[in-house]
Enzyme design. Structure first.
Site, short mmCIF file in Angstrom:
data_model
loop_
_atom_site.label_atom_id
_atom_site.label_comp_id
_atom_site.label_asym_id
_atom_site.label_seq_id
_atom_site.Cartn_x
_atom_site.Cartn_y
_atom_site.Cartn_z
N GLN A 201 0.84 -1.19 0.00
CA GLN A 201 0.00 0.00 0.00
C GLN A 201 0.88 1.24 0.00
O GLN A 201 1.21 1.80 1.04
CB GLN A 201 -0.94 -0.03 1.21
CG GLN A 201 -1.95 1.13 1.28
CD GLN A 201 -3.07 1.01 0.26
OE1 GLN A 201 -2.98 0.25 -0.70
NE2 GLN A 201 -4.14 1.74 0.46
N HIS A 238 -1.88 -4.14 0.57
CA HIS A 238 -1.85 -4.52 -0.84
C HIS A 238 -2.48 -3.35 -1.58
O HIS A 238 -3.62 -2.97 -1.29
CB HIS A 238 -2.65 -5.81 -1.07
CG HIS A 238 -2.50 -6.37 -2.45
ND1 HIS A 238 -3.11 -7.55 -2.84
CD2 HIS A 238 -1.83 -5.93 -3.54
CE1 HIS A 238 -2.81 -7.81 -4.11
NE2 HIS A 238 -2.05 -6.82 -4.54
N LEU A 239 -1.75 -2.74 -2.51
CA LEU A 239 -2.16 -1.47 -3.10
C LEU A 239 -3.60 -1.48 -3.60
O LEU A 239 -3.98 -2.32 -4.42
CB LEU A 239 -1.21 -1.11 -4.26
CG LEU A 239 -1.50 0.21 -4.98
CD1 LEU A 239 -1.50 1.39 -4.02
CD2 LEU A 239 -0.49 0.43 -6.10
N HIS A 240 -4.40 -0.53 -3.11
CA HIS A 240 -5.80 -0.44 -3.54
C HIS A 240 -6.35 0.95 -3.24
O HIS A 240 -5.89 1.66 -2.35
CB HIS A 240 -6.66 -1.49 -2.83
CG HIS A 240 -6.76 -1.30 -1.34
ND1 HIS A 240 -5.71 -1.58 -0.48
CD2 HIS A 240 -7.78 -0.85 -0.55
CE1 HIS A 240 -6.08 -1.32 0.78
NE2 HIS A 240 -7.31 -0.86 0.76
N PHE A 241 -7.32 1.34 -4.05
CA PHE A 241 -8.13 2.52 -3.83
C PHE A 241 -9.56 2.05 -3.57
O PHE A 241 -9.95 0.96 -3.98
CB PHE A 241 -8.13 3.43 -5.07
CG PHE A 241 -6.78 3.99 -5.42
CD1 PHE A 241 -6.42 5.28 -5.05
CD2 PHE A 241 -5.86 3.23 -6.15
CE1 PHE A 241 -5.18 5.80 -5.39
CE2 PHE A 241 -4.61 3.74 -6.50
CZ PHE A 241 -4.26 5.03 -6.11
#
Length: 442
Positions: A201, A238-241
């Site tokens: 993230q 964990h990369l998220h929008f």
């Protein structure tokens, strides 16, 4: 040095999210579900929406050509309602009571008593904004494919395209849009850039631009995207929008601003005024990428300096709020009052923007401008610290004074997204028979 952490109930975003001990025990027995890992992904197919990338010439212009599918109404919200009818959500968010709190700011309160139930509190480290990805913990490759709505990527031939049944091309680093099974609002989804790369993230230029393209593609200022860093109430590394649809102006969008400076590429940077959380507003730019690069460089600066922050992507990707915060740090240090802690409100991007998700009937019934302001004031950096952070940001995005045109022009303006964008309310009630979005009582 002492490690700072807080205990909170983790948000369950997938039906396949398990406690780490359960997950470890299950791994030895095989997958047993239709996930996005190597065990299940060969031969898998998902819808694919390919958006048109802008050039400088057509930046922010309206595309006259009819897209192959209505991105927001049919694809995002329509597919979200399909998953709702299939019973994939943990509760019916459309049944949640919602109201606009009387007062000057128009804070929005929602009573959501089901979002944190039946989960034990978990310890989260809050003093480290950048942490390495840990594949042993829950991440989005472990969601079921039925929770994924579609793949989202740039078109290769310069035209918007839609493929209802496209293979998942692992080599092409696909980005996906999935449901959040614990929705805050109607249409609550997750944008997961390059999901199979298992990025932690942290903002990067490519991923942030993808988020702006999603906002632009939706083309409705009531559909906003948000981002929470670690230390600012992101719970999954964990990369998220996040994104959802709510047909009312957020208080932060109506707050006045004062222009601080302009960049040579046309990006205007302003300071938020008369709002409980101090923040910086970015808008303009010769291209969407100019705007994206300025904001993402500012975010990267904050990350690299271990400053927790939240981002709201507003006005179809044309206005972005960057909000450094310190609530979790104060909480870990025991500096937040018991009264505020008892509300169990975690002030992430949506709460900071003025959409207060409340978990107790008492807090909802007693919701007021004063209570919302008191909570959000604890989120904000002090004036002195905010000035220090701004100096870091300007150094990072300006690359020195040559990139900056002017500083501290005293033009103060209040924004209204209804007025600025000429919004006429659109109804999504009839898209799928028998369902309703939250009623906003005014």
């Amino acid at each position: 040095m002492m490690q700072l952490s807080i205990k909170r109930v983790p948000t369950v975003v997938s039906n396949y999210q398990k406690d780490e001990a359960e997950e470890t025990a299950r791994r030895s027995g095989g997958c047993g579900k239709n996930c996005l890992r190597s065990c299940c992904i060969p031969g898998a197919k998902l819808p694919l929406y390919a958006f048109k990338k802008e050039s400088e010439k057509d930046a922010f212009e309206t595309e006259n050509k009819e897209p192959p599918v209505a991105f927001l109404d049919s694809l995002v919200l329509g597919e979200w309602e399909d998953r709702m009818q299939r019973g994939l959500f943990r509760y019916d968010v459309t049944a949640c009571e919602t109201k606009v709190i009387p007062g000057e700011y128009g804070f929005i309160a929602q009573l959501n008593e089901g979002r944190h139930l039946k989960k034990r509190r978990t310890e989260f480290r809050v003093d480290k904004v950048l942490q390495p990805f840990d594949g042993n913990k829950f991440n989005f490759t472990k969601v079921g494919q039925e929770e994924v709505l579609f793949q989202f990527e740039a078109s290769e031939d310069g035209e918007v395209q839609f493929f209802p049944n496209a293979p998942i091309d692992v080599e092409n680093h696909p980005s996906v849009v999935a449901i959040n099974v614990s929705p805050i609002e109607y249409g609550h989804v997750l944008l997961i850039p390059r999901i199979l790369e298992c990025l932690p993230q942290r903002i990067d230029r490519e991923s942030f631009l993808l988020a702006l393209y999603m906002a632009a593609e939706a083309g409705n200022p009531y559909f906003r995207l948000g981002y929470n860093s670690l230390g600012a109430f992101a719970t999954i590394n964990h990369l998220h929008f996040q994104a959802y649809y709510l047909a009312v102006a957020f208080p932060i969008e109506k707050a006045p601003t004062k222009k601080i400076t302009s960049l040579n590429d046309g990006v205007i940077i302003s300071e938020l005024l008369k709002y409980p959380v101090r923040g910086v507003v970015f808008e303009g730019g010769n291209t969407l990428q100019d705007l994206s690069d300025a904001v993402s460089d500012a975010c990267i600066c904050l990350q690299d300096n271990n400053i927790a922050y939240n981002v709201l992507i507003s006005d179809c990707g044309q206005r972005i709020f960057l909000l450094p915060q310190c609530y979790a740090e104060k909480q870990a240090l025991g500096e937040v009052s018991v009264e505020l802690l008892d509300t169990q409100v975690n002030p992430a991007v949506w709460e900071i923007s003025g959409h207060m998700v409340l978990k107790r009937r008492k807090d909802y019934d007693e919701a007021s401008d004063e209570n919302a302001w008191r909570l959000l004031a604890e989120v904000s950096l002090s004036d002195e610290r905010f000035d220090e952070v701004n100096a870091l940001i300007f150094e990072a995005i300006g690359g020195g004074k040559d990139a900056i045109e002017n500083v501290e022009e005293p033009d103060t303006k209040a924004q209204s997204i209804e007025k600025e964008n000429g919004i006429t309310e659109t109804s999504h009630h009839a898209m799928v028979a028998g369902t309703q979005q939250c009623l906003v009582l005014q």
